[in-house]
Design a protein around this motif. Structure first.
Motif, PDB file in Angstrom:
ATOM      1  N   VAL A 173      10.526  11.937  14.974  1.00  0.00           N
ATOM      2  CA  VAL A 173       9.832  12.768  13.990  1.00  0.00           C
ATOM      3  C   VAL A 173       9.344  11.917  12.825  1.00  0.00           C
ATOM      4  O   VAL A 173      10.142  11.253  12.145  1.00  0.00           O
ATOM      5  CB  VAL A 173      10.762  13.889  13.472  1.00  0.00           C
ATOM      6  N   GLY A 174       8.045  11.952  12.601  1.00  0.00           N
ATOM      7  CA  GLY A 174       7.495  11.306  11.418  1.00  0.00           C
ATOM      8  C   GLY A 174       7.723  12.189  10.211  1.00  0.00           C
ATOM      9  O   GLY A 174       7.239  13.319  10.152  1.00  0.00           O
ATOM     10  N   GLY A 175       8.483  11.691   9.252  1.00  0.00           N
ATOM     11  CA  GLY A 175       8.876  12.498   8.103  1.00  0.00           C
ATOM     12  C   GLY A 175       7.895  12.483   6.954  1.00  0.00           C
ATOM     13  O   GLY A 175       8.100  13.191   5.965  1.00  0.00           O
ATOM     14  N   GLY A 176       6.819  11.694   7.080  1.00  0.00           N
ATOM     15  CA  GLY A 176       5.868  11.614   5.980  1.00  0.00           C
ATOM     16  C   GLY A 176       6.280  10.592   4.943  1.00  0.00           C
ATOM     17  O   GLY A 176       7.253   9.846   5.111  1.00  0.00           O
ATOM     18  N   PRO A 177       5.565  10.542   3.822  1.00  0.00           N
ATOM     19  CA  PRO A 177       5.731   9.459   2.853  1.00  0.00           C
ATOM     20  C   PRO A 177       6.933   9.572   1.926  1.00  0.00           C
ATOM     21  O   PRO A 177       7.198   8.652   1.166  1.00  0.00           O
ATOM     22  CB  PRO A 177       4.433   9.519   2.050  1.00  0.00           C
ATOM     23  N   GLY A 178       7.646  10.688   1.931  1.00  0.00           N
ATOM     24  CA  GLY A 178       8.816  10.805   1.054  1.00  0.00           C
ATOM     25  C   GLY A 178       9.022  12.184   0.472  1.00  0.00           C
ATOM     26  O   GLY A 178      10.148  12.664   0.385  1.00  0.00           O
ATOM     27  N   ASP A 179       7.941  12.831   0.065  1.00  0.00           N
ATOM     28  CA  ASP A 179       8.038  14.197  -0.434  1.00  0.00           C
ATOM     29  C   ASP A 179       8.456  15.103   0.712  1.00  0.00           C
ATOM     30  O   ASP A 179       7.772  15.162   1.734  1.00  0.00           O
ATOM     31  CB  ASP A 179       6.674  14.628  -0.984  1.00  0.00           C
ATOM     32  N   PRO A 180       9.572  15.839   0.580  1.00  0.00           N
ATOM     33  CA  PRO A 180      10.027  16.672   1.700  1.00  0.00           C
ATOM     34  C   PRO A 180       9.038  17.751   2.105  1.00  0.00           C
ATOM     35  O   PRO A 180       9.081  18.227   3.238  1.00  0.00           O
ATOM     36  CB  PRO A 180      11.343  17.280   1.171  1.00  0.00           C
ATOM     37  N   THR A 358     -11.453  -8.367  -7.647  1.00  0.00           N
ATOM     38  CA  THR A 358     -11.312  -7.175  -6.817  1.00  0.00           C
ATOM     39  C   THR A 358     -10.144  -6.324  -7.314  1.00  0.00           C
ATOM     40  O   THR A 358      -9.030  -6.824  -7.480  1.00  0.00           O
ATOM     41  CB  THR A 358     -11.083  -7.561  -5.345  1.00  0.00           C
ATOM     42  N   PRO A 359     -10.359  -5.039  -7.564  1.00  0.00           N
ATOM     43  CA  PRO A 359      -9.277  -4.197  -8.086  1.00  0.00           C
ATOM     44  C   PRO A 359      -8.148  -4.002  -7.076  1.00  0.00           C
ATOM     45  O   PRO A 359      -8.373  -3.932  -5.864  1.00  0.00           O
ATOM     46  CB  PRO A 359      -9.977  -2.856  -8.365  1.00  0.00           C
ATOM     47  N   VAL A 360      -6.944  -3.901  -7.628  1.00  0.00           N
ATOM     48  CA  VAL A 360      -5.744  -3.683  -6.823  1.00  0.00           C
ATOM     49  C   VAL A 360      -4.908  -2.594  -7.500  1.00  0.00           C
ATOM     50  O   VAL A 360      -4.737  -2.604  -8.719  1.00  0.00           O
ATOM     51  CB  VAL A 360      -4.899  -4.972  -6.684  1.00  0.00           C
ATOM     52  N   ALA A 361      -4.399  -1.657  -6.702  1.00  0.00           N
ATOM     53  CA  ALA A 361      -3.461  -0.656  -7.218  1.00  0.00           C
ATOM     54  C   ALA A 361      -2.169  -0.755  -6.431  1.00  0.00           C
ATOM     55  O   ALA A 361      -2.177  -0.878  -5.202  1.00  0.00           O
ATOM     56  CB  ALA A 361      -4.035   0.743  -7.110  1.00  0.00           C
ATOM     57  N   LEU A 362      -1.058  -0.726  -7.144  1.00  0.00           N
ATOM     58  CA  LEU A 362       0.258  -0.740  -6.523  1.00  0.00           C
ATOM     59  C   LEU A 362       0.919   0.602  -6.807  1.00  0.00           C
ATOM     60  O   LEU A 362       1.107   0.960  -7.977  1.00  0.00           O
ATOM     61  CB  LEU A 362       1.106  -1.887  -7.065  1.00  0.00           C
ATOM     62  N   ILE A 363       1.241   1.352  -5.749  1.00  0.00           N
ATOM     63  CA  ILE A 363       1.862   2.675  -5.921  1.00  0.00           C
ATOM     64  C   ILE A 363       3.283   2.613  -5.385  1.00  0.00           C
ATOM     65  O   ILE A 363       3.491   2.465  -4.178  1.00  0.00           O
ATOM     66  CB  ILE A 363       1.066   3.788  -5.224  1.00  0.00           C
ATOM     67  N   GLN A 364       4.230   2.678  -6.295  1.00  0.00           N
ATOM     68  CA  GLN A 364       5.648   2.568  -5.935  1.00  0.00           C
ATOM     69  C   GLN A 364       6.241   3.966  -5.764  1.00  0.00           C
ATOM     70  O   GLN A 364       5.941   4.880  -6.548  1.00  0.00           O
ATOM     71  CB  GLN A 364       6.405   1.806  -7.025  1.00  0.00           C
ATOM     72  N   GLU A 365       7.087   4.135  -4.720  1.00  0.00           N
ATOM     73  CA  GLU A 365       7.775   5.418  -4.460  1.00  0.00           C
ATOM     74  C   GLU A 365       6.776   6.572  -4.407  1.00  0.00           C
ATOM     75  O   GLU A 365       6.989   7.645  -4.956  1.00  0.00           O
ATOM     76  CB  GLU A 365       8.827   5.710  -5.547  1.00  0.00           C
ATOM     77  N   GLY A 366       5.660   6.332  -3.719  1.00  0.00           N
ATOM     78  CA  GLY A 366       4.595   7.315  -3.676  1.00  0.00           C
ATOM     79  C   GLY A 366       5.019   8.677  -3.155  1.00  0.00           C
ATOM     80  O   GLY A 366       5.825   8.779  -2.231  1.00  0.00           O
ATOM     81  N   THR A 367       4.501   9.727  -3.750  1.00  0.00           N
ATOM     82  CA  THR A 367       4.710  11.156  -3.465  1.00  0.00           C
ATOM     83  C   THR A 367       6.076  11.670  -3.909  1.00  0.00           C
ATOM     84  O   THR A 367       6.354  12.866  -3.771  1.00  0.00           O
ATOM     85  CB  THR A 367       4.513  11.535  -1.969  1.00  0.00           C
ATOM     86  N   THR A 368       6.928  10.827  -4.446  1.00  0.00           N
ATOM     87  CA  THR A 368       8.242  11.276  -4.908  1.00  0.00           C
ATOM     88  C   THR A 368       8.221  11.445  -6.428  1.00  0.00           C
ATOM     89  O   THR A 368       7.259  11.090  -7.100  1.00  0.00           O
ATOM     90  CB  THR A 368       9.339  10.272  -4.529  1.00  0.00           C
ATOM     91  N   ALA A 369       9.328  11.957  -6.960  1.00  0.00           N
ATOM     92  CA  ALA A 369       9.421  12.148  -8.411  1.00  0.00           C
ATOM     93  C   ALA A 369       9.392  10.820  -9.153  1.00  0.00           C
ATOM     94  O   ALA A 369       9.070  10.773 -10.348  1.00  0.00           O
ATOM     95  CB  ALA A 369      10.702  12.907  -8.752  1.00  0.00           C
ATOM     96  N   ALA A 370       9.727   9.725  -8.461  1.00  0.00           N
ATOM     97  CA  ALA A 370       9.761   8.404  -9.089  1.00  0.00           C
ATOM     98  C   ALA A 370       8.447   7.637  -8.946  1.00  0.00           C
ATOM     99  O   ALA A 370       8.385   6.454  -9.298  1.00  0.00           O
ATOM    100  CB  ALA A 370      10.898   7.578  -8.486  1.00  0.00           C
ATOM    101  N   GLN A 371       7.400   8.288  -8.461  1.00  0.00           N
ATOM    102  CA  GLN A 371       6.134   7.595  -8.235  1.00  0.00           C
ATOM    103  C   GLN A 371       5.595   6.978  -9.519  1.00  0.00           C
ATOM    104  O   GLN A 371       5.609   7.593 -10.578  1.00  0.00           O
ATOM    105  CB  GLN A 371       5.103   8.570  -7.669  1.00  0.00           C
ATOM    106  N   ARG A 372       5.094   5.760  -9.406  1.00  0.00           N
ATOM    107  CA  ARG A 372       4.352   5.144 -10.509  1.00  0.00           C
ATOM    108  C   ARG A 372       3.262   4.264  -9.937  1.00  0.00           C
ATOM    109  O   ARG A 372       3.387   3.721  -8.833  1.00  0.00           O
ATOM    110  CB  ARG A 372       5.259   4.341 -11.428  1.00  0.00           C
ATOM    111  N   ARG A 373       2.196   4.132 -10.699  1.00  0.00           N
ATOM    112  CA  ARG A 373       1.052   3.337 -10.293  1.00  0.00           C
ATOM    113  C   ARG A 373       0.825   2.213 -11.298  1.00  0.00           C
ATOM    114  O   ARG A 373       0.835   2.443 -12.506  1.00  0.00           O
ATOM    115  CB  ARG A 373      -0.192   4.212 -10.198  1.00  0.00           C
TER     116      ARG A 373
END
Length: 410
Positions: A173-180, A358-373
């Motif tokens: 089962v693929g659970g997705g990116p983190g958000d339940p 070239t622009p770069v974005a780093l998304i940590q803990e994406g889709t969770t409450a701890a997400q930051r960009r």
């Protein structure tokens, strides 16, 4: 009649004549279920909606393009009356009554001999909700009850245990990116029915707390390896529990086949003769940038996006990635598992022609409450990761789309 509740029953209409009078919106909503039931449908109406006309053109029903006349219900088992002509509706209803044909009327439920319930389906089960009496009928209320029951069965919040013997096996089962909330409906239902869950660290952990007490939850990272490598030990654990007759879910982050080693596990299960179901999941490669306000494609900016594993650096002999080719692409580059290698990745891209700006974005803990960009460029990303203490799991997006969204340069 109004003093007594309706008697619920399931009609088996396969091959039996059903007459629908009226080709408007009511017929459009009801016809698909009658077609699915295998009924031999005759539609009597001088006109029809484009969708109903398409059903006739496809041969799913016979359309007689005229108004209702006496005798149209001959040999019918069931009739749906749905015209805007009250007089025609009353005459058709009277004919149905004389010939003892169950009749639904869209204009007058109290004069009908049958009512259509609000129905839904989930894994071979039909849920039908029916108001007990004609007085006080509230179609929106019955539809809301139907929706709540079906949704509960689909997402596992309403658990109906199987009392017949279930076939043991494994579901990847693929659970997705983190958000339940981003696990698929099917994945959540299988999780609710599991005896054993072997979970990855990046799976939706909050869902594990909702499992019944009898479910055995195993952290894949803590399976003892012994003489086996980590993946072999996980494969063996899946096989062992399935051979004990248990329903096993292998809960993985993202999608099982996107850098998830899902195929390796399926192959091991196939060799052991264990049945396996694969449930796709939402990949973090597209969902996490979206959650951070970044479209991986955008008209006039990027016509393609490429997803790359960054767990092996460009100068590592084990690397299978053609970094010079990636540097020449004008679209979006999404890198998973590459935060600790991003400095060397950026160097390789710039060395092969990609602009340092070239622009770069780093998304940590994406889709969770701890997400930051955190935003940077290829020239600054290595230092940015160090000074901003960007840690895994982080999805890295490289390309002009980084500057498109409303959260750019956050």
């Amino acid at each position: 009649m109004a003093e007594h509740p309706a008697y619920p029953v399931g009609l088996r209409l396969t091959g039996r004549r059903v007459v629908v009078i009226g080709g408007g919106q009511v017929a459009q909503r009801r016809l698909p279920a009658l077609i699915a039931a295998g009924a031999s449908i005759t539609l009597v109406s001088p006109s029809a909606t484009p969708s109903v006309e398409a059903m006739a053109d496809a041969g799913e029903l016979t359309w007689e393009r005229r108004r209702y006349t006496e005798g149209d219900l001959a040999e019918a088992w069931y009739v749906l009356i749905a015209t805007g002509d009250p007089e025609a509706n009353a005459r058709a209803s009277a004919e149905a009554e004389r010939h003892r044909i169950w009749c639904v009327r869209s204009d007058n439920a109290e004069e009908a001999t049958a009512w259509t319930p609000a129905t839904g389906h989930s894994e071979g089960v039909t849920v039908a909700v029916l108001t007990a009496r004609a007085e006080g009928r509230d179609p929106r209320h019955t539809a809301a009850i139907r929706d709540a029951v079906v949704e509960g069965l689909r997402d596992g919040t309403l658990v109906a245990p199987h009392h017949r013997t279930r076939t043991p096996g494994v579901a990847l089962v693929g659970g997705g990116p983190g958000d339940p909330d981003l696990i698929t409906v099917r994945g959540r239902r299988l999780l609710a029915e599991a005896d054993v869950v072997i979970a990855d660290r990046l799976g939706p952990r909050d869902l594990l707390a909702e499992l019944p007490p009898h479910v055995e939850v195993i952290d894949a990272a803590k399976i003892p390896y012994g003489r086996f490598m980590a993946q072999e030990a996980i494969n063996n654990a899946l096989i062992e529990h399935a051979k004990q007759g248990k329903s096993v879910v292998r809960l993985k982050g993202g999608d099982p086949y996107v850098f998830g080693r899902g195929m390796e596990e399926l192959q091991a299960l196939a060799e052991a003769g264990i049945p396996c179901t694969v449930v796709p999941g939402i990949s973090s490669s597209i969902s996490v940038p979206s959650a951070a306000g970044i479209p991986v494609t955008h008209r006039g900016v990027a016509h393609e996006f490429t997803v790359v594993s960054g767990h092996v650096a460009p100068d590592d002999e084990r690397s299978l990635v053609d970094w010079p080719a990636l540097a020449r692409l004008t679209g979006t580059l999404v890198i998973l598992m590459g935060v600790d290698k991003i400095g060397r990745i950026a160097e390789a891209l710039v060395a092969n022609g990609k602009s340092p700006d070239t622009p770069v974005a780093l998304i940590q803990e994406g889709t969770t409450a701890a997400q930051r960009r955190v935003d940077a460029t290829l020239a600054t990303v290595a230092e940015t990761v160090r000074t901003r203490e960007v840690k895994p799991p982080t999805v890295i997006v490289i390309g002009e789309v980084v500057k498109v969204g409303p959260e750019a340069n956050a």
